[in-house]
Design a protein around this motif. Structure first.
Motif, mmCIF file in Angstrom:
data_model
loop_
_atom_site.group_PDB
_atom_site.id
_atom_site.type_symbol
_atom_site.label_atom_id
_atom_site.label_comp_id
_atom_site.label_asym_id
_atom_site.label_seq_id
_atom_site.Cartn_x
_atom_site.Cartn_y
_atom_site.Cartn_z
ATOM 1 N N PRO A 290 -57.440 -31.831 28.821
ATOM 2 C CA PRO A 290 -56.651 -32.990 29.256
ATOM 3 C C PRO A 290 -57.302 -33.716 30.426
ATOM 4 O O PRO A 290 -58.215 -33.196 31.078
ATOM 5 N N SER A 291 -56.820 -34.903 30.692
ATOM 6 C CA SER A 291 -57.311 -35.705 31.813
ATOM 7 C C SER A 291 -57.185 -34.914 33.112
ATOM 8 O O SER A 291 -56.181 -34.250 33.354
ATOM 9 N N SER B 46 -65.758 -34.893 26.458
ATOM 10 C CA SER B 46 -67.053 -35.356 26.944
ATOM 11 C C SER B 46 -68.091 -34.539 26.191
ATOM 12 O O SER B 46 -67.794 -33.461 25.679
ATOM 13 N N GLU C 269 -63.873 -30.212 26.144
ATOM 14 C CA GLU C 269 -62.571 -30.788 25.834
ATOM 15 C C GLU C 269 -61.497 -30.304 26.798
ATOM 16 O O GLU C 269 -61.639 -29.257 27.427
ATOM 17 N N ASP D 15 -65.567 -38.543 28.111
ATOM 18 C CA ASP D 15 -64.131 -38.645 27.844
ATOM 19 C C ASP D 15 -63.771 -38.810 26.373
ATOM 20 O O ASP D 15 -62.764 -38.297 25.934
ATOM 21 N N TYR D 16 -64.552 -39.547 25.619
ATOM 22 C CA TYR D 16 -64.347 -39.687 24.177
ATOM 23 C C TYR D 16 -65.705 -39.650 23.500
ATOM 24 O O TYR D 16 -66.688 -40.167 24.039
ATOM 25 N N TYR E 27 -62.941 -38.622 19.417
ATOM 26 C CA TYR E 27 -62.472 -37.264 19.703
ATOM 27 C C TYR E 27 -62.382 -37.132 21.220
ATOM 28 O O TYR E 27 -63.304 -37.524 21.930
ATOM 29 N N ARG E 28 -61.283 -36.598 21.726
ATOM 30 C CA ARG E 28 -61.053 -36.519 23.175
ATOM 31 C C ARG E 28 -61.884 -35.384 23.770
ATOM 32 O O ARG E 28 -61.475 -34.224 23.788
ATOM 33 N N LYS F 256 -63.760 -32.497 32.880
ATOM 34 C CA LYS F 256 -64.769 -32.775 31.852
ATOM 35 C C LYS F 256 -65.952 -33.551 32.431
ATOM 36 O O LYS F 256 -67.105 -33.167 32.249
#
Length: 136
Positions: free
Chosen positions: A23-24, A9, A21, A46-47, A6-7, A28
């Motif tokens: 985007p990059s 941290s 959660e 991150d994941y 899951y995207r 996070k």
């Protein structure tokens, strides 16, 4: 039921997992680092792996990134970590202009679990305090 990866941290505060959660580049890892400096423990950066265990949604790190936190501008560092921590809160990170002053109650469903979700700006100085307030 399992959701890998899951995207987000994730950190643990007093045995409760918080998913961060977004985007990059939204902050996070930076927010996770600031929470860790205030007593949280790293779950994953991150994941995160999520699964249903005994009626709870639990978070653990993927094996290949366990104990690793990317500190932008410095590199990847090892931190103590925990796993199999029940998720109780989701923080969706967004630009400051997208943050409501008086938000409606919001929830997200992950693997059939309904969790409270708040939208915060990662880089506000008070964001770690807000997360600790939400967990109290």
């Amino acid at each position: 039921m399992t959701l890998e990866p899951y995207r987000a941290s994730a950190v643990a505060v007093n045995g409760k997992a918080v998913l961060l959660e977004g985007p990059s580049g939204v902050g996070k890892s930076d927010l996770a680092l600031r929470l860790i400096s205030r007593g949280a423990i790293l779950i994953s950066d991150d994941y995160v792996n999520l699964k249903a265990v005994s009626g709870k949604l639990v978070a653990s790190p993927p094996k290949n990134i366990a104990a690793k936190l990317e500190v932008r501008g410095i590199g990847i560092h090892d931190f103590p970590f925990v796993e199999n921590i029940p998720v109780v809160l989701v923080i969706s990170l967004a630009p400051r202009e997208d943050i409501s002053r008086m938000p409606e109650k919001n929830f997200i469903e992950i693997l059939g679990f309904r969790l409270p979700k708040f939208v915060l700006h990662a880089f506000d100085a008070s964001t770690p305090d807000k997360i600790f307030m939400l967990l109290a």
